[in-house]
Motif scaffolding. Structure first.
Motif, PDB file in Angstrom:
ATOM      1  N   LYS A 170       1.411 -13.450  18.089  1.00  0.00           N
ATOM      2  CA  LYS A 170       2.666 -13.279  17.330  1.00  0.00           C
ATOM      3  C   LYS A 170       2.434 -12.386  16.117  1.00  0.00           C
ATOM      4  CE  LYS A 170       5.215 -17.636  18.141  1.00  0.00           C
ATOM      5  NZ  LYS A 170       6.184 -17.165  19.138  1.00  0.00           N
ATOM      6  N   LYS A 173       2.071  -8.834  17.219  1.00  0.00           N
ATOM      7  CA  LYS A 173       3.360  -8.268  17.640  1.00  0.00           C
ATOM      8  C   LYS A 173       4.214  -7.908  16.425  1.00  0.00           C
ATOM      9  CE  LYS A 173       6.730  -7.501  20.728  1.00  0.00           C
ATOM     10  NZ  LYS A 173       7.896  -7.102  19.958  1.00  0.00           N
ATOM     11  N   THR A 174       4.163  -8.754  15.407  1.00  0.00           N
ATOM     12  CA  THR A 174       4.909  -8.467  14.182  1.00  0.00           C
ATOM     13  C   THR A 174       4.426  -7.168  13.544  1.00  0.00           C
ATOM     14  OG1 THR A 174       5.200 -10.827  13.834  1.00  0.00           O
ATOM     15  CG2 THR A 174       5.567  -9.417  11.923  1.00  0.00           C
ATOM     16  N   PHE A 176       2.881  -4.782  15.091  1.00  0.00           N
ATOM     17  CA  PHE A 176       3.227  -3.697  16.009  1.00  0.00           C
ATOM     18  C   PHE A 176       4.668  -3.250  15.790  1.00  0.00           C
ATOM     19  CE2 PHE A 176       4.993  -2.523  20.243  1.00  0.00           C
ATOM     20  CZ  PHE A 176       4.324  -1.321  20.405  1.00  0.00           C
ATOM     21  N   ASP A 177       5.570  -4.222  15.693  1.00  0.00           N
ATOM     22  CA  ASP A 177       6.982  -3.871  15.480  1.00  0.00           C
ATOM     23  C   ASP A 177       7.158  -3.118  14.168  1.00  0.00           C
ATOM     24  OD1 ASP A 177       7.707  -5.011  17.874  1.00  0.00           O
ATOM     25  OD2 ASP A 177       8.319  -6.926  16.999  1.00  0.00           O
ATOM     26  N   LYS A 178       6.353  -3.494  13.190  1.00  0.00           N
ATOM     27  CA  LYS A 178       6.423  -2.810  11.893  1.00  0.00           C
ATOM     28  C   LYS A 178       5.961  -1.351  12.025  1.00  0.00           C
ATOM     29  CE  LYS A 178       3.641  -3.140   8.123  1.00  0.00           C
ATOM     30  NZ  LYS A 178       2.769  -3.841   7.158  1.00  0.00           N
ATOM     31  N   ALA A 180       5.655   0.409  14.708  1.00  0.00           N
ATOM     32  CA  ALA A 180       6.401   1.169  15.713  1.00  0.00           C
ATOM     33  C   ALA A 180       7.603   1.883  15.101  1.00  0.00           C
ATOM     34  CB  ALA A 180       6.859   0.259  16.852  1.00  0.00           C
ATOM     35  N   LYS A 181       8.041   1.388  13.951  1.00  0.00           N
ATOM     36  CA  LYS A 181       9.183   2.016  13.277  1.00  0.00           C
ATOM     37  C   LYS A 181       8.776   3.258  12.496  1.00  0.00           C
ATOM     38  CE  LYS A 181      11.998  -2.121  12.553  1.00  0.00           C
ATOM     39  NZ  LYS A 181      11.132  -3.199  12.000  1.00  0.00           N
ATOM     40  N   SER A 190       3.949   3.165  20.920  1.00  0.00           N
ATOM     41  CA  SER A 190       4.692   2.401  21.929  1.00  0.00           C
ATOM     42  C   SER A 190       3.847   1.441  22.759  1.00  0.00           C
ATOM     43  CB  SER A 190       5.391   3.382  22.867  1.00  0.00           C
ATOM     44  OG  SER A 190       4.427   4.230  23.462  1.00  0.00           O
ATOM     45  N   LEU A 192       1.260  -1.780  23.077  1.00  0.00           N
ATOM     46  CA  LEU A 192       0.615  -2.947  22.472  1.00  0.00           C
ATOM     47  C   LEU A 192      -0.315  -3.546  23.526  1.00  0.00           C
ATOM     48  CD1 LEU A 192       0.185  -4.988  20.239  1.00  0.00           C
ATOM     49  CD2 LEU A 192       2.253  -6.181  20.984  1.00  0.00           C
ATOM     50  N   GLY A 207       5.144 -10.502  24.040  1.00  0.00           N
ATOM     51  CA  GLY A 207       5.585  -9.107  23.911  1.00  0.00           C
ATOM     52  C   GLY A 207       4.550  -8.017  24.140  1.00  0.00           C
ATOM     53  N   THR A 209       2.554  -4.973  25.993  1.00  0.00           N
ATOM     54  CA  THR A 209       2.990  -3.913  26.916  1.00  0.00           C
ATOM     55  C   THR A 209       1.857  -3.477  27.833  1.00  0.00           C
ATOM     56  OG1 THR A 209       2.413  -1.913  25.647  1.00  0.00           O
ATOM     57  CG2 THR A 209       4.486  -3.011  25.069  1.00  0.00           C
TER      58      THR A 209
END
Ligand SMILES: *Cc1c(COP(=O)(O)O)cnc(C)c1O
Length: 224
Positions: A170, A173-174, A176-178, A180-181, A190, A192, A207, A209
């Motif tokens: 988790k 992933k957090t 990564f989302d940060k 990725a922006k 793109s 993970l 999440g 990939t």
């Protein structure tokens, strides 16, 4: 031990449904085992020793996409730079610079992931959140056109405590989302890469990939 083709088909089908890439981790396994999965149509294979990877790449079909998943030493980049598909575990600017240099030399753009340290074990390589931010900032300021950062990679703690593993995933992933922006020139963040034989199902739920699976496909390894 023979290659577990049934496990392969099942895992592959499960991942294909979700568009997740399977890297079959073939380290320590013979050419023949790789060939067996290749003949089923598989193309993404992962290795974690430079010399072993170089040998396998030269003796196996050229359309295999080789992933380097181990800790890469700067002085060994040149041996895999001509052909490697993705380097999963980059954790320093020095290494990025060397990969860029070798990419330039071989006239290609080499794709990399940054390894984030998510496990509690001391021995695992990787960046913490602050180091990751620093490295991304430094990278954004340098004009390295022959290396691309395409995402993040991490390894969870080696434990049967799946709640702990899940929390580590988790956290990754957090992050990564940060990242990725962010838009870093020429880099699509793109990918993970998280999840191995023992924890890929948890990684799917959290999440991932791209998963890196060895022993479920090829059987247990004798030693690391
Ligand atoms: C060996 C290895 C794997 C695969 O491990 P299994 O438990 O056999 O699936 C995945 N990732 C890395 C970085 C590895 O070194």
């Amino acid at each position: 031990m023979p290659v577990n083709k049934k496990a392969y088909q099942e895992i592959k089908a499960e991942l294909d449904k979700r568009n997740i890439i399977l890297v079959a981790v073939s380290k320590t396994k013979p050419f023949q085992d790789i060939k067996e999965l290749y003949d089923l149509g598989h193309r993404d294979f992962g290795e974690n020793y430079v010399q072993e990877l170089a040998q396998k790449a030269s003796g196996l079909p050229a359309d295999i996409r080789w992933h380097f998943i181990g800790h890469l030493q700067t002085n060994k980049v040149s041996q895999i730079a001509p052909f490697v598909q993705l380097i999963h575990a980059v954790d320093s600017l020095k290494l990025l610079k060397e990969i860029n240099k070798q990419g330039l030399k071989f006239q290609r753009v080499i794709d990399c992931l940054l390894q984030v340290h998510i496990a509690q074990e001391e021995t695992k390589f990787g960046l913490n959140e602050q180091e990751l931010d620093e490295l991304l900032n430094q990278f954004a300021d340098l004009n390295m056109m022959n290396v691309r950062i395409c995402g993040l990679m991490g390894m969870a703690s080696f434990t049967v405590d799946m709640d702990k593993v899940r929390n580590e995933f988790k956290g990754l992933k957090t992050l990564f989302d940060k990242v990725a922006k962010l838009s870093i020139a020429h880099c699509p963040l793109s990918i993970l890469s998280m999840g191995m034989s023992s924890d890929y199902k948890t990684a799917l739920e959290e999440g991932t990939t791209m998963v890196r699976i060895g022993s479920l496909l090829f059987g247990e390894r004798n030693k690391e």
